[in-house]
Design a protein around this motif. Sequence first.
Motif, mmCIF file in Angstrom:
data_model
loop_
_atom_site.group_PDB
_atom_site.id
_atom_site.type_symbol
_atom_site.label_atom_id
_atom_site.label_comp_id
_atom_site.label_asym_id
_atom_site.label_seq_id
_atom_site.Cartn_x
_atom_site.Cartn_y
_atom_site.Cartn_z
ATOM 1 N N ALA A 1 0.832 -1.201 0.000
ATOM 2 C CA ALA A 1 0.000 0.000 0.000
ATOM 3 C C ALA A 1 0.871 1.257 0.000
ATOM 4 C CB ALA A 1 -0.928 -0.009 1.210
ATOM 5 N N ALA A 2 1.967 1.227 0.732
ATOM 6 C CA ALA A 2 2.872 2.381 0.763
ATOM 7 C C ALA A 2 3.491 2.624 -0.609
ATOM 8 C CB ALA A 2 3.963 2.158 1.805
ATOM 9 N N ARG A 3 3.921 1.566 -1.289
ATOM 10 C CA ARG A 3 4.503 1.736 -2.622
ATOM 11 C C ARG A 3 3.465 2.286 -3.607
ATOM 12 N NH1 ARG A 3 6.619 -3.247 -1.254
ATOM 13 N NH2 ARG A 3 5.340 -4.362 -2.782
ATOM 14 N N GLU B 1 -3.769 13.083 -2.011
ATOM 15 C CA GLU B 1 -2.446 13.502 -2.477
ATOM 16 C C GLU B 1 -1.742 14.432 -1.494
ATOM 17 O OE1 GLU B 1 -5.508 16.345 -4.284
ATOM 18 O OE2 GLU B 1 -5.312 14.178 -3.911
ATOM 19 N N GLU B 2 -2.434 14.808 -0.406
ATOM 20 C CA GLU B 2 -1.868 15.758 0.553
ATOM 21 C C GLU B 2 -1.427 15.124 1.864
ATOM 22 O OE1 GLU B 2 -1.277 18.920 -0.121
ATOM 23 O OE2 GLU B 2 -2.092 18.693 -2.145
ATOM 24 N N SER B 3 -1.683 13.833 2.067
ATOM 25 C CA SER B 3 -1.429 13.251 3.396
ATOM 26 C C SER B 3 0.051 13.197 3.748
ATOM 27 C CB SER B 3 -2.051 11.862 3.498
ATOM 28 O OG SER B 3 -1.518 10.980 2.541
ATOM 29 N N TYR C 1 0.605 9.172 -5.666
ATOM 30 C CA TYR C 1 0.488 10.535 -5.147
ATOM 31 C C TYR C 1 1.823 11.265 -4.990
ATOM 32 C CZ TYR C 1 -4.087 8.643 -3.818
ATOM 33 O OH TYR C 1 -5.329 8.053 -3.834
ATOM 34 N N GLY C 2 2.930 10.579 -5.267
ATOM 35 C CA GLY C 2 4.222 11.221 -5.105
ATOM 36 C C GLY C 2 4.693 11.313 -3.670
ATOM 37 N N THR C 3 4.086 10.547 -2.804
ATOM 38 C CA THR C 3 4.518 10.498 -1.406
ATOM 39 C C THR C 3 5.968 10.042 -1.336
ATOM 40 O OG1 THR C 3 2.265 9.888 -0.820
ATOM 41 C CG2 THR C 3 3.945 9.542 0.860
ATOM 42 N N THR C 4 6.715 10.576 -0.385
ATOM 43 C CA THR C 4 8.126 10.211 -0.259
ATOM 44 C C THR C 4 8.344 9.299 0.942
ATOM 45 O OG1 THR C 4 8.718 12.075 1.178
ATOM 46 C CG2 THR C 4 8.739 12.460 -1.217
#
Length: 398
Positions: free
Chosen positions: A156-158, A314-316, A164-167
């Motif tokens: 789920a993290a990947r 996309e903001e989390s 969303y471009g989460t780092t």
Amino acid sequence: MKAYVAGVGMTRFEKPETREWQYWDMVREAGGAALTDAGITYTDVEQVPVGYCFQPSTAGQRAVYELGLTGIPVYNVNNNCATGATALMLAGQLVAGGVCDCVLALGFEKMKRGALGGGAGGGDFSTSPVARHYGVMAARHGFGNTPPTAQIFAAAAREHIERYGTTEAQLAAVAAKNHRHSAHNPYAQFRDVYDVAGVLAAPMVHRPLTRLQCSPTSDGAAAAVVVSERFAEARALTGLVELAGQAMTTDTEESFSSGSCIDAVGRPMSREAARQAYERAGFGIEDVDVIELHDCFSVNELLTYEALGMCAPEESGKLAESGATTYGGRWVVNPSGGLISKGHPLGATGLAQIAELVWQLRGDAGERQVPGARVGLAHNIGLGGAAVVTLLRSVQSG
């Protein structure tokens, strides 16, 4: 009818086999503390839902017998990691429905050291209750040799990173915050503080999740006394916190139809449980001050921000690193340290969240106190699946 939490108690959460105690010893400690906190005795209790996952059938009775032998109904509850909140919800329904005036909700777990296996049987997960969930993961990401729960949340993290471009640093920011919060919690299993770099440098469990982003196995118990308004008035009870809204949801077609592990691990369930709880309480996330949510893995805190309506998907990641979810921010999330740092004895987790929120709403959280906290939210989720959202309101807040 309104239902109130009149008393809470918990043990310290500890690494399994740290202390020579049995699960009934934990319940005697946590349940006794809750009764004392409420200012009542076990003879006042009419029914007891007891949550646990890894003990035999009727272990609830064996544990509760340490508090008294009054012959009242005892229900054994198992809903995976949402077990504690399920016990609380049953207590709330018994009181709000007028069946009882005083119910004791209990949760405990005595676990084994090492990673939680998740019932996958070394890759043969066909008979597991969560086979459909692991099937979503296997179809898209394969199935490896690391603990299956870590695998599905890492997947789920990947997906979150790709979509969303989460780092990875944003994921680590969740864990760093919760480890920092736990430093002030005497009930927490871990109280060491780490920064984002330290979280990222920890041993990898399943990419991108390092060990410091994963909740540990733990021993512990927690309890809450739930009472009616008439019972509270008759006994002149103080320190009441209202159960303003509760909701439980289970998986729907949305959990599986997308083929996404983000959905399979419960974001749709959490979103719907939150919607129902807000509707029942008559207020929303904008009114909440303090939150205890189910950060079994760092990514699940991000997914829960989204499900609770704190931000767009996309903001989390940005929300996590912005400071908006710690002291001085818009909300304080997991002041206890959360599952990642406080610990995660499955049956006790949901009720430990309630204990923390009750202390916060009373102004009794010591160094962890969220200034001016009047409304709290608890989120507890289990694969298989169940999501429970509870809204709590200080009686002084009206």
